[in-house]
Scaffold this motif. Structure first.
Motif, short mmCIF file in Angstrom:
data_model
loop_
_atom_site.label_atom_id
_atom_site.label_comp_id
_atom_site.label_asym_id
_atom_site.label_seq_id
_atom_site.Cartn_x
_atom_site.Cartn_y
_atom_site.Cartn_z
N LYS A 20 -32.08 41.57 -50.85
CA LYS A 20 -32.36 43.01 -50.93
C LYS A 20 -32.86 43.42 -52.31
O LYS A 20 -33.32 44.54 -52.51
N SER A 21 -32.79 42.49 -53.26
CA SER A 21 -33.28 42.76 -54.61
C SER A 21 -34.80 42.76 -54.62
O SER A 21 -35.44 42.02 -53.87
N GLU A 22 -35.37 43.57 -55.47
CA GLU A 22 -36.83 43.61 -55.58
C GLU A 22 -37.38 42.42 -56.36
O GLU A 22 -38.57 42.13 -56.29
N GLU A 23 -36.54 41.77 -57.12
CA GLU A 23 -36.99 40.66 -57.96
C GLU A 23 -36.39 39.35 -57.45
O GLU A 23 -35.31 38.96 -57.85
N ARG A 24 -37.12 38.70 -56.56
CA ARG A 24 -36.68 37.38 -56.10
C ARG A 24 -37.88 36.45 -56.11
O ARG A 24 -39.00 36.86 -55.80
N ASP A 67 -41.28 33.45 -51.23
CA ASP A 67 -41.13 34.00 -49.89
C ASP A 67 -39.95 33.34 -49.18
O ASP A 67 -39.82 32.11 -49.21
N ALA A 121 -28.47 48.53 -48.80
CA ALA A 121 -28.62 47.86 -50.10
C ALA A 121 -27.48 48.23 -51.04
O ALA A 121 -26.98 47.37 -51.78
N LEU A 157 -25.73 45.89 -53.80
CA LEU A 157 -26.37 46.01 -55.11
C LEU A 157 -25.67 46.98 -56.04
O LEU A 157 -25.95 47.02 -57.22
#
Length: 169
Positions: free
Chosen positions: A73-77, A80, A154, A158
């Motif tokens: 759910k994090s924007e920074e991973r 893919d 989220a 988070l």
């Protein structure tokens, strides 16, 4: 003319796509280290998770399902996501021994969110099951709500972590 159009569309990539199977889950072993803390996953109680990323030679392991859901759910991973597997706690021998190879795809699992149960790293856990009936029975015993992966908010993974004694982590 119709055949020519169909061939043209197929050649441009607009035709039927070949479905690919997700990579198979990997059994837990002594080599499985938790992504965030780099501790051995087997040393922690509760359900585990593994995330397979495109181009990665091995899955990322998580000592707590909550951490894996926070990762996705994090924007920074990095990369893919090809597949996410979680321990099927309906088939687990016990909370302390959740099993080495009783994985279920997270996309089809049912999760109990908000139960009064700490995970392997001490934070409140999100508990996965392959069966909705098993998830409902667990929620009845421990509290919480049964949700699909896409329904888990989220902020439940988070945000700030509140321990059951009222302390923050």
């Amino acid at each position: 003319m119709t055949l020519l159009l169909a061939l043209t569309v197929a050649a441009c990539g607009g035709g039927p796509q070949k479905a690919t199977s997700p990579p198979a889950p990997v059994a837990l072993s002594e080599e499985a280290l938790s992504f965030y803390c780099q501790m051995n996953v087997l040393e922690h109680p509760g359900p585990k998770a593994q995330i397979h990323l495109a181009g990665a030679p091995a899955p990322l392991f998580f000592a707590q399902v909550r951490d894996a859901i926070a990762f996705i759910k994090s924007e920074e991973r990095p990369g893919d996501v090809l597949a996410i597997y979680v321990s099927d706690m309906g088939k687990a021998p016990s909370w302390d021994a959740p099993g080495d190879d009783n994985w279920t795809l997270a996309s089809t699992a049912k999760f109990v969110v908000g139960a009064k149960q700490s995970g392997g790293m001490g934070a409140p856990e999100i508990v996965p099951f392959s069966s909705e009936d098993a998830a409902q029975a667990y929620a009845k015993r421990k509290g919480g709500k049964v949700m699909a992966l896409a329904e888990i908010p989220a902020q439940s993974v988070l945000g700030e972590v509140m321990l059951f004694e009222g302390e923050q982590l």
